[in-house]
Each structure stands twice: as structure tokens, then as C-alpha cells.
Design a protein around this motif. Structure first.
Motif, PDB file in Angstrom:
ATOM      1  N   GLY A 121       0.894  -1.226  -0.189  1.00 15.59           N
ATOM      2  CA  GLY A 121      -0.005  -0.108   0.222  1.00 15.59           C
ATOM      3  C   GLY A 121       0.889   1.390  -0.039  1.00 15.59           C
ATOM      4  N   VAL A 122       2.178   1.256   0.121  1.00 21.98           N
ATOM      5  CA  VAL A 122       2.947   2.417   0.261  1.00 21.98           C
ATOM      6  C   VAL A 122       3.068   3.011  -1.367  1.00 21.98           C
ATOM      7  CG1 VAL A 122       5.252   3.453   0.777  1.00 21.98           C
ATOM      8  CG2 VAL A 122       4.155   1.691   2.132  1.00 21.98           C
ATOM      9  N   GLY A 123       3.413   2.056  -2.355  1.00 24.06           N
ATOM     10  CA  GLY A 123       3.586   2.524  -3.528  1.00 24.06           C
ATOM     11  C   GLY A 123       2.185   2.990  -4.222  1.00 24.06           C
ATOM     12  N   TYR A 124       2.292   3.896  -5.277  1.00 25.75           N
ATOM     13  CA  TYR A 124       1.332   4.699  -6.012  1.00 25.75           C
ATOM     14  C   TYR A 124       1.694   5.005  -7.142  1.00 25.75           C
ATOM     15  CZ  TYR A 124       3.641   8.943  -4.654  1.00 25.75           C
ATOM     16  OH  TYR A 124       4.494   9.856  -4.315  1.00 25.75           O
ATOM     17  N   VAL A 125       0.480   5.326  -8.182  1.00 22.99           N
ATOM     18  CA  VAL A 125       0.772   5.972  -9.477  1.00 22.99           C
ATOM     19  C   VAL A 125       0.068   7.502  -9.635  1.00 22.99           C
ATOM     20  CG1 VAL A 125       0.604   5.382 -11.752  1.00 22.99           C
ATOM     21  CG2 VAL A 125       0.905   3.515 -10.480  1.00 22.99           C
ATOM     22  N   TRP A 126       1.079   8.222 -10.201  1.00 20.95           N
ATOM     23  CA  TRP A 126       0.406   9.575 -10.449  1.00 20.95           C
ATOM     24  C   TRP A 126       0.404   9.685 -12.178  1.00 20.95           C
ATOM     25  CZ3 TRP A 126       5.603   8.982  -9.707  1.00 20.95           C
ATOM     26  CH2 TRP A 126       6.740   9.618 -10.536  1.00 20.95           C
ATOM     27  N   ILE A 127      -0.346  10.817 -12.268  1.00 23.98           N
ATOM     28  CA  ILE A 127      -0.387  11.487 -13.843  1.00 23.98           C
ATOM     29  C   ILE A 127       0.015  12.742 -13.929  1.00 23.98           C
ATOM     30  CG2 ILE A 127      -1.661  11.581 -16.058  1.00 23.98           C
ATOM     31  CD1 ILE A 127      -3.424   9.169 -14.617  1.00 23.98           C
ATOM     32  N   ASN A 128       0.834  13.090 -14.983  1.00 25.43           N
ATOM     33  CA  ASN A 128       0.906  14.564 -15.380  1.00 25.43           C
ATOM     34  C   ASN A 128       0.598  14.693 -16.783  1.00 25.43           C
ATOM     35  OD1 ASN A 128       4.022  13.647 -14.542  1.00 25.43           O
ATOM     36  ND2 ASN A 128       4.054  14.920 -16.242  1.00 25.43           N
ATOM     37  N   ASP A 129       0.789  15.966 -17.389  1.00 18.66           N
ATOM     38  CA  ASP A 129       0.554  16.137 -18.753  1.00 18.66           C
ATOM     39  C   ASP A 129       2.038  16.738 -19.353  1.00 18.66           C
ATOM     40  OD1 ASP A 129       0.901  18.769 -18.031  1.00 18.66           O
ATOM     41  OD2 ASP A 129      -1.251  19.410 -18.621  1.00 18.66           O
ATOM     42  N   THR A 130       2.036  16.972 -20.403  1.00 16.15           N
ATOM     43  CA  THR A 130       3.364  17.451 -21.250  1.00 16.15           C
ATOM     44  C   THR A 130       3.576  19.042 -21.423  1.00 16.15           C
ATOM     45  OG1 THR A 130       2.547  16.920 -23.365  1.00 16.15           O
ATOM     46  CG2 THR A 130       3.680  15.250 -22.339  1.00 16.15           C
ATOM     47  N   LEU A 131       2.549  19.764 -20.577  1.00 16.02           N
ATOM     48  CA  LEU A 131       2.536  21.199 -20.926  1.00 16.02           C
ATOM     49  C   LEU A 131       3.944  21.842 -20.671  1.00 16.02           C
ATOM     50  CD1 LEU A 131       0.474  23.595 -21.233  1.00 16.02           C
ATOM     51  CD2 LEU A 131       0.391  23.738 -18.801  1.00 16.02           C
ATOM     52  N   ARG A 132       4.312  22.784 -21.485  1.00 15.61           N
ATOM     53  CA  ARG A 132       5.373  23.528 -21.195  1.00 15.61           C
ATOM     54  C   ARG A 132       5.063  24.993 -21.021  1.00 15.61           C
ATOM     55  NH1 ARG A 132       9.917  20.862 -23.097  1.00 15.61           N
ATOM     56  NH2 ARG A 132       9.235  19.014 -24.320  1.00 15.61           N
ATOM     57  N   PRO A 133       6.114  25.723 -20.089  1.00 16.72           N
ATOM     58  CA  PRO A 133       7.364  25.099 -19.519  1.00 16.72           C
ATOM     59  C   PRO A 133       7.333  24.027 -18.488  1.00 16.72           C
ATOM     60  CG  PRO A 133       7.132  27.281 -18.696  1.00 16.72           C
ATOM     61  CD  PRO A 133       5.875  27.097 -19.757  1.00 16.72           C
ATOM     62  N   ILE A 134       5.983  24.191 -17.547  1.00 22.30           N
ATOM     63  CA  ILE A 134       5.939  23.232 -16.477  1.00 22.30           C
ATOM     64  C   ILE A 134       4.876  22.645 -16.708  1.00 22.30           C
ATOM     65  CG2 ILE A 134       5.972  23.262 -13.666  1.00 22.30           C
ATOM     66  CD1 ILE A 134       7.401  25.618 -13.688  1.00 22.30           C
ATOM     67  N   PRO A 135       4.800  21.244 -16.691  1.00 20.19           N
ATOM     68  CA  PRO A 135       3.605  20.270 -16.779  1.00 20.19           C
ATOM     69  C   PRO A 135       2.502  20.416 -15.655  1.00 20.19           C
ATOM     70  CG  PRO A 135       5.521  19.236 -17.061  1.00 20.19           C
ATOM     71  CD  PRO A 135       5.864  20.403 -16.436  1.00 20.19           C
ATOM     72  N   ARG A 136       1.219  19.988 -15.842  1.00 22.23           N
ATOM     73  CA  ARG A 136       0.149  20.086 -14.866  1.00 22.23           C
ATOM     74  C   ARG A 136       0.162  18.705 -14.418  1.00 22.23           C
ATOM     75  NH1 ARG A 136      -3.333  21.386 -18.260  1.00 22.23           N
ATOM     76  NH2 ARG A 136      -3.489  23.789 -18.083  1.00 22.23           N
ATOM     77  N   ILE A 137      -0.288  18.855 -13.073  1.00 21.81           N
ATOM     78  CA  ILE A 137      -0.701  17.569 -12.277  1.00 21.81           C
ATOM     79  C   ILE A 137      -2.074  17.052 -12.618  1.00 21.81           C
ATOM     80  CG2 ILE A 137      -0.711  16.147 -10.141  1.00 21.81           C
ATOM     81  CD1 ILE A 137       1.982  17.113 -10.629  1.00 21.81           C
ATOM     82  N   ILE A 138      -2.356  16.084 -13.564  1.00 20.28           N
ATOM     83  CA  ILE A 138      -3.542  15.638 -13.679  1.00 20.28           C
ATOM     84  C   ILE A 138      -4.031  14.753 -12.682  1.00 20.28           C
ATOM     85  CG2 ILE A 138      -4.963  13.814 -15.151  1.00 20.28           C
ATOM     86  CD1 ILE A 138      -3.689  16.162 -16.539  1.00 20.28           C
ATOM     87  N   ASN A 211      -1.089  12.752 -24.173  1.00 20.12           N
ATOM     88  CA  ASN A 211      -0.023  13.611 -23.782  1.00 20.12           C
ATOM     89  C   ASN A 211      -0.183  13.462 -22.470  1.00 20.12           C
ATOM     90  OD1 ASN A 211       0.920  14.517 -26.428  1.00 20.12           O
ATOM     91  ND2 ASN A 211      -0.556  16.198 -26.137  1.00 20.12           N
ATOM     92  N   TRP A 212      -0.103  12.216 -21.793  1.00 19.17           N
ATOM     93  CA  TRP A 212      -0.030  12.100 -20.266  1.00 19.17           C
ATOM     94  C   TRP A 212       1.264  11.317 -20.139  1.00 19.17           C
ATOM     95  CZ3 TRP A 212      -5.290   9.831 -18.333  1.00 19.17           C
ATOM     96  CH2 TRP A 212      -6.343  10.848 -18.222  1.00 19.17           C
ATOM     97  N   VAL A 213       1.983  11.649 -18.870  1.00 19.05           N
ATOM     98  CA  VAL A 213       3.162  10.968 -18.526  1.00 19.05           C
ATOM     99  C   VAL A 213       2.389  10.150 -17.089  1.00 19.05           C
ATOM    100  CG1 VAL A 213       5.127  11.102 -17.394  1.00 19.05           C
ATOM    101  CG2 VAL A 213       4.569  12.587 -19.340  1.00 19.05           C
ATOM    102  N   ILE A 214       2.693   8.655 -17.348  1.00 19.13           N
ATOM    103  CA  ILE A 214       2.213   8.038 -16.256  1.00 19.13           C
ATOM    104  C   ILE A 214       3.358   7.638 -15.284  1.00 19.13           C
ATOM    105  CG2 ILE A 214       0.971   5.901 -15.531  1.00 19.13           C
ATOM    106  CD1 ILE A 214      -0.357   6.141 -18.252  1.00 19.13           C
ATOM    107  N   GLY A 215       3.519   7.655 -13.996  1.00 20.09           N
ATOM    108  CA  GLY A 215       4.891   7.427 -13.444  1.00 20.09           C
ATOM    109  C   GLY A 215       4.548   6.805 -12.060  1.00 20.09           C
ATOM    110  N   SER A 216       5.516   6.173 -11.218  1.00 20.20           N
ATOM    111  CA  SER A 216       5.355   5.842 -10.236  1.00 20.20           C
ATOM    112  C   SER A 216       6.907   5.535  -9.504  1.00 20.20           C
ATOM    113  CB  SER A 216       4.993   4.114 -10.020  1.00 20.20           C
ATOM    114  OG  SER A 216       5.099   3.694  -8.725  1.00 20.20           O
ATOM    115  N   GLY A 217       7.308   5.920  -8.196  1.00 19.17           N
ATOM    116  CA  GLY A 217       8.295   6.003  -7.668  1.00 19.17           C
ATOM    117  C   GLY A 217       8.471   5.095  -6.261  1.00 19.17           C
ATOM    118  N   VAL A 218       9.832   5.104  -5.848  1.00 26.22           N
ATOM    119  CA  VAL A 218      10.135   4.462  -4.716  1.00 26.22           C
ATOM    120  C   VAL A 218      11.283   5.050  -3.830  1.00 26.22           C
ATOM    121  CG1 VAL A 218      11.868   2.790  -6.006  1.00 26.22           C
ATOM    122  CG2 VAL A 218      10.869   2.083  -3.621  1.00 26.22           C
TER     123      VAL A 218
END
Length: 845
Positions: A121-138, A211-218
Motif C-alpha cells: 500500500g505504500v507505492g502509488y501511481v500519478w499522472i501529469n501532462d506534457t505542458l510547457r514550460p512546466i507540466p500540470r498535475i493530472i 499527452n499523459w506521463v504516467i509514473g511511479s516512484g520508490v
């Protein structure tokens, strides 16, 4: 100095005993102390090398664990992102088919991805777009307040990227490569809020259609926590094992860090350097040991000796120290020098006390002896003095005392009588005999000297000949001498034993008749010997009684006055030396392959875990017992029953099952590899070997499989147990595993014989040999050739068909017996006549 014979005898006896005692004491104490010193030093250095190897192996295991943990986390991230990507892609396809509007497809995708969790339950997935200069958190499941906002918050700045926005970096990596990993620093959310920046690894993938960036981290510190626990376990294991090591009576192993903290010590733990000072130099003892590790690795100093001499720094101590750079550890083995001198001192004292007893006994014996010798001589002296002073007529020579003294008295009396009878004829007789006696005496002495010289020379020559023959006969080698016509001239006892032909029957006969093998070697080396050189062949195989023996053969020219008179042939049996070298090579192979097996097992277990998890998850996704599956199928208008029927008709379910079973079988192989590469912690207990064999036979009797083409119940079992056998200390389950491996291998080997001459039979013998209990498992199967026998214990070596054997059974059994139980394991086989495996375990006293 000593005018009295009695004093001379007493002094000689006392001096002999004292000189002998002093010499024996000096040399015995010196040799014993030297031997104990060398043994102690070698033992301390050997234990230190073993400890360094143990620490190095544990450190390598720690590195493997860390690498494996990071790889596993990265694979988990990638898998969950791929699943999220698949869900978004599926909703996009529905939108394209008109089943959903684009807004509904995006909303459903966001909800599905938001609910995805892993790693407890610690790991999760987020989505942001490719907007420039700084993307938006979807969508961000932990920071919902940022959904739909530009990710320009300071928390998204990467300290290692010179304040670069990490969300922008995610976009750049995804647009450039489609997907990829990225290391950075990020805040970690805990029960107490966000923490400071922590090292982190993320995986991102671009869904180009939206134009979504799907990611996860540890977070790396989660992995480091796992490694830290493993490090603590490793340290505890080293403490437990090294605390049992003793050098002499009071020596031990200890380890301290570069920070001067004592982390492994049988008496003190955690004590820092400033509390341990050398009482002589006043310097920190750890600083002196660190300097010693850079100069030669040996340091001697005075120290106290627990438990009876704590704080009394007068005991000389020697410490060997080595530096292990990866962990900044100093590994030390110490031993008290006095304990090495103690055996020599004890021996010296015993010799002195024993010699004093011998001295007293020798003096008493010398006193008695001197009296028996001196008293009769004194009487003879008194009588002789009376003859000198009063004349021959008053002579009264006593005849008593030892035999020699009696004989002396008798001779003197006879001499006096002769003088009396011939005194009147002295002048005439002496003048007549004087000249003739001189010539006769000279002639007799000359002849006597010549005869004696010839007799002594003949006797010495005979002794020398017999001595040389004894030397040659006592040699274990076969020595044969031939002349230029290859007729036998010399034939030692080794040649008689090898051929059964005595020297009397071999002398003068051609070598080809009495020893054809040596005749062939003589022909091969003829040209070399004619040049005055020695011809040699080493490790020449020869069959004796159906067994292969290895021999070294040397042919020497026999030269006299620059002329060749013949040849000497020497043959040495080096079979045992060759076998010992083979065992050493096999042991080195085992040790090298053990480390490789551990690394391979750790590396392969990671993808195997992914395969098993993936196969299980696929099966679960089609299960009608999960509400989520039913709901998704209804939303898509699909019947799970029809889908399952399709998968069964197309054998998809069977294929998934085969994938899972194959992965599980590979996992078992990896487990065997790990068992092969490390010792287990199974508890040892006292067992009767016959009980373990009977239990293993009962388990083997249940082994029936048509694929194996044998039924163990159809094999005749012969038990030959010696009575009153001692117990052995062992891990029962491991010994049963060894026995089951041997029984299974024997049964399989006998099943491969198409038309056996005798019914299949396994003979099991248990007997006591010296301090060991020997167990033999012998079959009457096809046996092994020499090449197969040499490789029998090699990991992954098998003669079984693919899919039946892994080649780890015998290698794991070998390590169970030799490494885990301190025993020995050998194999004896004759091709076509069966195989016998022999293993020995130490018997309890």
C-alpha cells in the motif's frame, strides 16, 4: 683430580645423569616450544584468513541483497506503470469505438489509476501532462489538492538538478525515450507529514494519445532499511560464530571499526578506542593495531588475562590484524605467548623431577658397584705390597670378589709359583730363549695381523653388501637392473612383489620374459639412455587387477669408466598422489562454483518472482470469484463464463498453469543452488545411523512414477548393519536427503539397463572405522566410467535426460556431508559392474 676409584665411579655416574638430563631438557623444551609456537602462529593466521574470507562472503551477500532489492523495486514500479498504461489504453480504445466519450474515458482512467497500490500500500501511481514550460498535475493520489494545477511548487524542485523542476524532467524523459528511470530527491509522506528530501527512483511512460506521463516512484531509504536489517543479521551471525573460536586456551577473534568501536569481541562490545590503552606505551591499543595492519599485520604487547588476572597487564600477547576496506573493519586474531611456552615448561619440569630420581638411583647403584670392585683390589694391593717388601716366600694372594678379580688373583699366584720353580734356572734359560722368542713373536704377530685384517675386510664387505641390499629392498619403488643384452642383473623386493618372481628366478633372464611392461619402457627410452640422459614418463596408466594405477617410470644409464654397462629402471606407484590431486582440484571447483551459485540464484530469483506473480495475477483477473472481475466484465458487456470457455478451448488456462509450474520448478532449482552455496542452520542431534537409513528406505518405497520407469518396491534391499554402532551428531533431515538422493540415483541407474543379468539390488552397509561411522550405498547397475566418476559431485553435471535431473543432488549431498557435518564423501565405481557411494560421519565418543 680423583685418586680414588670409588670417587671416580660415583663422579662419572652423577655426571652422566646430569649431562644427559641437561641435554634432553634443553633440546626437548626447545623443540616442543618451537613446535607449539609454529602451530599456534599458523593456527592464528589460518583462522584470521578464514575469518576474512567469511567477512568478505557476507559482504558480497550484502551487496547482492541490496542490488536485488533495488532491482525488485524497479521491476515492481515498471509493472504497476505498465498496468496503469494498459488501463488508460483500454479506456482510450473504448472512446475511439464510441463506447465512451473522451471525458468519460479520461475520468474512468484517472479513477482506476488513483486506486492502484503496491508494496503493502505504500507505492502509488500519478499522472501529469506534457505542458510547457512546466507540466500540470493530472492526478496525484497523495496530494489531491494539486490535481489540475501547474507543478511549480517548490517541493517539485530537484536539489541535484540545480533547482530543475522534477515534473518537467519526467516529461522530457518520457517524450525523448517513450519511458525510462530517473533518480532524484523527493519529499516522503509519513504519518507526521512530509519529510525532508530523500533519494528516490521513479519510472515514467508516455501515453502519447492524451499527452499523459504516467509514473511511479520508490524511496531508496526503504531499500536501505532492508539492507540495514540484513547487515544487523550478518553482524549477529558473525558474533555468534566467532565467539566460539578459541586460539590456545584464552586467545580469541575480535573486530573493531575505523571509528575505533569494538563490534565483535567475546568479552566487550561497543567499547570505544579511548578506553583501551597499552599500559607500556600509553597509546591507544587500536591505534597501534591500525599501524600494525599497514606494516606487516603483527603486533606484540602486554595485556591482562581474564578471568583471574583482570587489570594485571603483564601477559605477553601477539595479535594478527588485517584491514577489510569495504566495511572499514579491522579483523584481529590474538593469542597469549605464555600459553605457547607452557607445554615446554611442563615437559622440562617433568624431565628434571624424573632425572633427579634417576640420579639418586644411579648414585646408590654406583656406590654398591664401587664397593664390589674396590675391596678385592685393595686386598690384592696389600698382598702385592707384602711380596715386594718381604719376598716371594711370604706371598699370600687372596682369590675372591668378582670373576675378574678372582681370575687376577689366580694368575698372580700361578705367576709366583712359576717364578719360584724357575728361579734357579733363570740365567741359562733366559739367555737361550731371548733371541729365539723375539723372532717367533714378531712372525706370529705379523701373521696374526694379516689374518685379522683379511677377516675384518671380508666381514665389512659382507655387511656393506647386505646393508645396500636392505636399503634397495626397503624402497617402495620397483628397481630392476639389466645389462647391455637386457638380461636381469638386479631385482629388488619391490620387483618381486610386483611380478611374483624371486630374484633367483629372474637373474640372468631377459627382461621381456619376467617384466614385459618394463621391457616396453626400456625400448621407448633406449635412444635417450644411449645419449647418457635419463628417460622419464610420469603418471603412466596401467591396469592391475582391473583397477587403473598410475606410475612414474625412470630409466637411467649405468656407466663405468665412460663405458655403458647396462641400465637401471625405476618404477613408482603414484596412484594415491594422483587421487589426492584429483580430490584437491574437485574441492577447489566446489568452492569456486559455490560463490557463483549464490550470485546466480539471487539474480535469477528476481525475474522468477515477476513471472510467478504475473501468472498468478492473470489467473486472478479471469476468476469469477472476484467482484472486480465481474464488474469490469459487465461494464464491457463480456460474459466471464464464455471467456473462460474460450480460454479452456484454446488451452490458455493450461498454458498459464504450465508457466507457473515451470517457474516454481526453476525456483526449487534456485533453492537447491542456495543450499549448495551456503551452510544451513539446522539443529544437530544424536542419531543412530541405522534408524535414519530405515526411515529413508520407507520414504523411498513410496516413490513410484511411470515417468521414472521404475518401482522402488521391486528393488531388493540388502541391509548389512554392524552391531553396537555408536551414535552420530547430525541434522536428521539433511542426512535423510542425502540417503534419498543416493537411493533415487541407484534406482534410476539400474532402470536404464535393458536386459539386466541380475535382479536390481541395493546393498546398504553401516560400520565403524576408527572414529567415524561409515555408510555405503552400493547398487549392481551399469556403473560409471572414469570420466563420469571424476565429475560426479560437480554442480549441474548429470547423465539423466533433460527434464529429469538438475545435476544438483550429489553436489548438495557432498556439501551436506563435508561442510555441514565435517565428514567425507567418495564414490567407487567400475563401469558395467555397479557403483558404491561411501560417506563418513564423526562418531560420538
Amino acid at each position: 683430580m680423583f685418586k680414588s676409584m670409588r670417587a671416580t665411579i660415583l663422579f662419572f655416574a652423577a655426571g652422566l645423569v646430569i649431562a644427559t638430563t641437561a641435554g634432553i631438557t634443553f633440546f626437548a623444551q626447545k623443540e616442543v616450544t618451537k613446535s607449539v609456537y609454529q602451530s599456534g602462529w599458523y593456527s592464528a593466521q589460518a583462522i584470521l584468513n578464514s575469518t576474512m574470507l567469511n567477512v568478505s562472503n557476507e559482504y558480497q551477500s550484502l551487496l547482492f541483497a541490496e542490488k536485488a532489492a533495488i532491482s525488485r523495486r524497479k521491476e515492481e514500479m515498471k509493472s504497476i506503470v505498465e498496468i496503469a498504461y494498459g488501463a488508460v489504453s483500454l479506456n482510450y480504445k473504448k472512446y475511439k469505438k464510441g463506447l465512451l466519450t473522451e471525458k468519460e474515458a479520461k475520468a474512468r482512467s484517472i479513477e482506476q489509476v488513483k486506486s492502484m497500490r503496491y508494496n503493502d500500500g505504500v507505492g502509488y501511481v500519478w499522472i501529469n501532462d506534457t505542458l510547457r514550460p512546466i507540466p500540470r498535475i493530472i492526478m496525484h493520489p497523495l496530494l489531491p489538492e494539486l490535481d489540475g494545477k501547474i507543478a511549480d511548487d517548490e517541493r517539485f524542485n530537484d536539489p541535484n538538478g540545480v533547482n530543475n523542476n522534477i515534473i518537467s524532467t519526467f516529461r522530457d524523459v518520457a517524450e525523448k525515450n517513450g519511458d525510462g528511470y530517473l533518480k532524484y530527491f523527493g519529499s516522503k509522506k509519513t504519518a507526521n507529514g512530509l519529510t525532508e528530501e530523500r533519494p528516490k527512483i521513479s519510472y515514467v511512460k508516455l501515453f502519447k494519445e492524451w499527452n499523459w506521463v504516467i509514473g511511479s516512484g520508490v524511496y531508496i531509504d526503504d531499500v536501505e532499511m532492508e539492507v540495514s536489517k540484513r547487515f544487523d543479521a550478518m553482524l549477529m551471525e558473525l558474533r555468534n560464530s566467532l565467539s566460539q573460536v578459541k586460539l590456545g586456551k584464552s586467545g580469541y577473534i575480535f573486530i573493531f571499526t575505523g571509528n575505533k568501536e569494538m563490534i565483535i569481541h567475546p568479552k566487550i562490545l561497543g567499547m570505544t578506542g579511548p578506553t583501551l590503552k597499552n599500559p607500556v606505551t600509553g597509546r591507544l591499543i587500536v591505534n597501534e593495531l591500525i599501524e600494525a595492519s599497514q606494516k606487516g599485520g603483527v603486533h606484540e604487547y602486554l595485556w591482562d588475562k581474564p578471568p583471574n588476572n583482570i587489570g594485571t597487564y603483564k601477559f605477553k600477547k601477539r595479535t594478527y590484524v588485517r584491514y577489510f576496506k569495504p566495511l572499514d573493519w579491522y579483523v584481529c586474531s590474538s593469542i597469549y605467548v605464555g600459553e605457547l611456552e607452557e607445554p615446554g615448561i611442563i615437559l622440562r619440569n617433568k624431565i628434571i623431577f624424573l632425572s633427579l630420581g634417576f640420579l639418586a638411583f644411579a648414585l646408590v647403584l654406583a656406590t654398591i658397584l664401587s664397593r664390589r670392585i674396590v675391596r678385592p683390589l685393595l686386598k690384592l694391593t696389600t698382598a702385592s705390597r707384602a711380596v715386594r717388601e718381604q719376598g716371594i716366600s711370604t706371598a699370600n694372594i687372596p682369590v675372591n670378589g668378582p670373576t675378574e678379580t678372582k681370575e687376577l688373583g689366580t694368575v698372580i699366584n700361578q705367576m709366583i709359583n712359576s717364578i719360584k720353580h724357575g728361579l734357579n734356572e733363570k740365567e741359562n734359560l733366559m739367555s737361550a730363549l731371548e733371541s729365539g722368542n723375539k723372532q717367533l713373536l714378531y712372525t706370529n704377530k705379523y701373521l696374526e695381523a694379516e689374518i685379522t685384517g683379511h677377516a675384518k675386510a671380508k666381514e665389512e664387505l659382507l655387511k656393506l653388501r647386505n646393508h645396500l641390499k636392505n636399503i634397495i629392498d626397503s624402497m617402495p619403488s620397483v628397481l630392476v637392473g639389466v645389462d647391455n643384452q637386457e638380461l636381469v642383473t638386479h631385482w629388488n623386493s619391490g620387483a618381486e612383489n610386483a611380478t611374483g618372481v624371486s630374484f633367483a628366478n629372474a637373474q640372468g633372464r631377459p627382461l621381456s620374459e619376467v617384466f614385459p611392461e618394463l621391457a616396453q619402457e626400456l625400448k621407448r627410452g633406449k635412444r635417450t639412455v644411449q645419449d647418457g640422459k635419463t628417460y622419464e614418463r610420469v603418471r603412466t596408466p596401467r591396469k592391475i587387477d582391473n583397477k587403473v594405477h598410475y606410475e612414474n617410470i625412470s630409466v637411467y644409464p649405468l656407466v663405468k669408466n665412460s663405458m655403458e654397462e647396462g641400465t637401471v629402471i625405476r618404477l613408482d606407484d603414484v596412484t594415491e598422489r594422483v587421487q589426492i590431486e584429483e580430490i584437491m582440484i574437485q574441492t577447489e571447483k566446489m568452492m569456486s562454483v559455490g560463490g557463483l551459485a549464490a550470485g546466480m540464484a539471487h539474480e535469477i530469483n528476481n525475474p522468477l518472482g515477476g513471472i510467478l506473480q504475473g501468472a498468478q495475477n492473470i489467473e486472478r483477473r479471469f476468476s469469477p470469484d472476484l467482484p472486480g472481475n465481474i464488474k469490469t466484465a459487465e461494464n464491457l458487456g463480456i460474459s466471464l463464463d464464455i471467456m473462460l470457455r474460450y480460454m479452456e478451448e484454446r488451452n490458455i488456462i493450461k498454458m498459464l498453469k504450465n508457466i507457473r509450474e515451470a517457474a516454481e520448478r526453476a525456483s526449487i532449482i534456485m533453492l537447491n543452488m542456495l543450499d549448495f552455496s551456503r551452510k544451513t542452520d539446522v539443529r544437530h542431534t544424536s542419531c543412530q545411523m541405522s534408524n535414519l537409513v530405515d526411515k529413508s528406505l520407507a520414504l523411498a518405497a513410496q516413490d513410484y512414477d511411470l515417468k521414472k520407469k521404475y518401482d522402488f518396491k521391486q528393488i531388493q534391499i540388502v541391509k548389512e548393519y554392524a552391531p553396537d554402532m555408536p551414535f552420530v551428531v547430525c541434522a536428521p533431515t539433511e542426512i535423510e536427503q542425502v540417503l534419498l538422493n543416493l537411493l533415487g540415483n541407484a534406482a534410476h541407474a539400474m532402470s536404464t539397463v535393458e536386459k539386466p543379468q541380475y535382479p536390481p539390488q541395493i546393498t546398504i552397509r553401516i560400520k565403524k572405522e576408527d572414529d567415524y561411522v561409515t555408510t555405503e550405498v552400493e547398487d549392481n547397475g551399469p556403473g560409471m566410467d572414469e570420466q563420469t566418476r571424476k565429475r560426479a559431485f560437480e554442480p549441474f553435471f548429470t547423465t539423466k535426460p533433460k527434464g529429469i535431473g538438475t545435476g544438483l543432488g550429489l553436489s548438495v549431498s557432498y556439501f551436506i556431508i563435508t561442510q555441514n557435518h565435517g565428514g567425507s564423501f567418495t564414490v567407487d565405481s567400475i563401469h558395467g559392474k555397479g557403483t558404491k557411494f561411501i560417506f563418513q560421519l564423526p562418531a560420538t565418543s
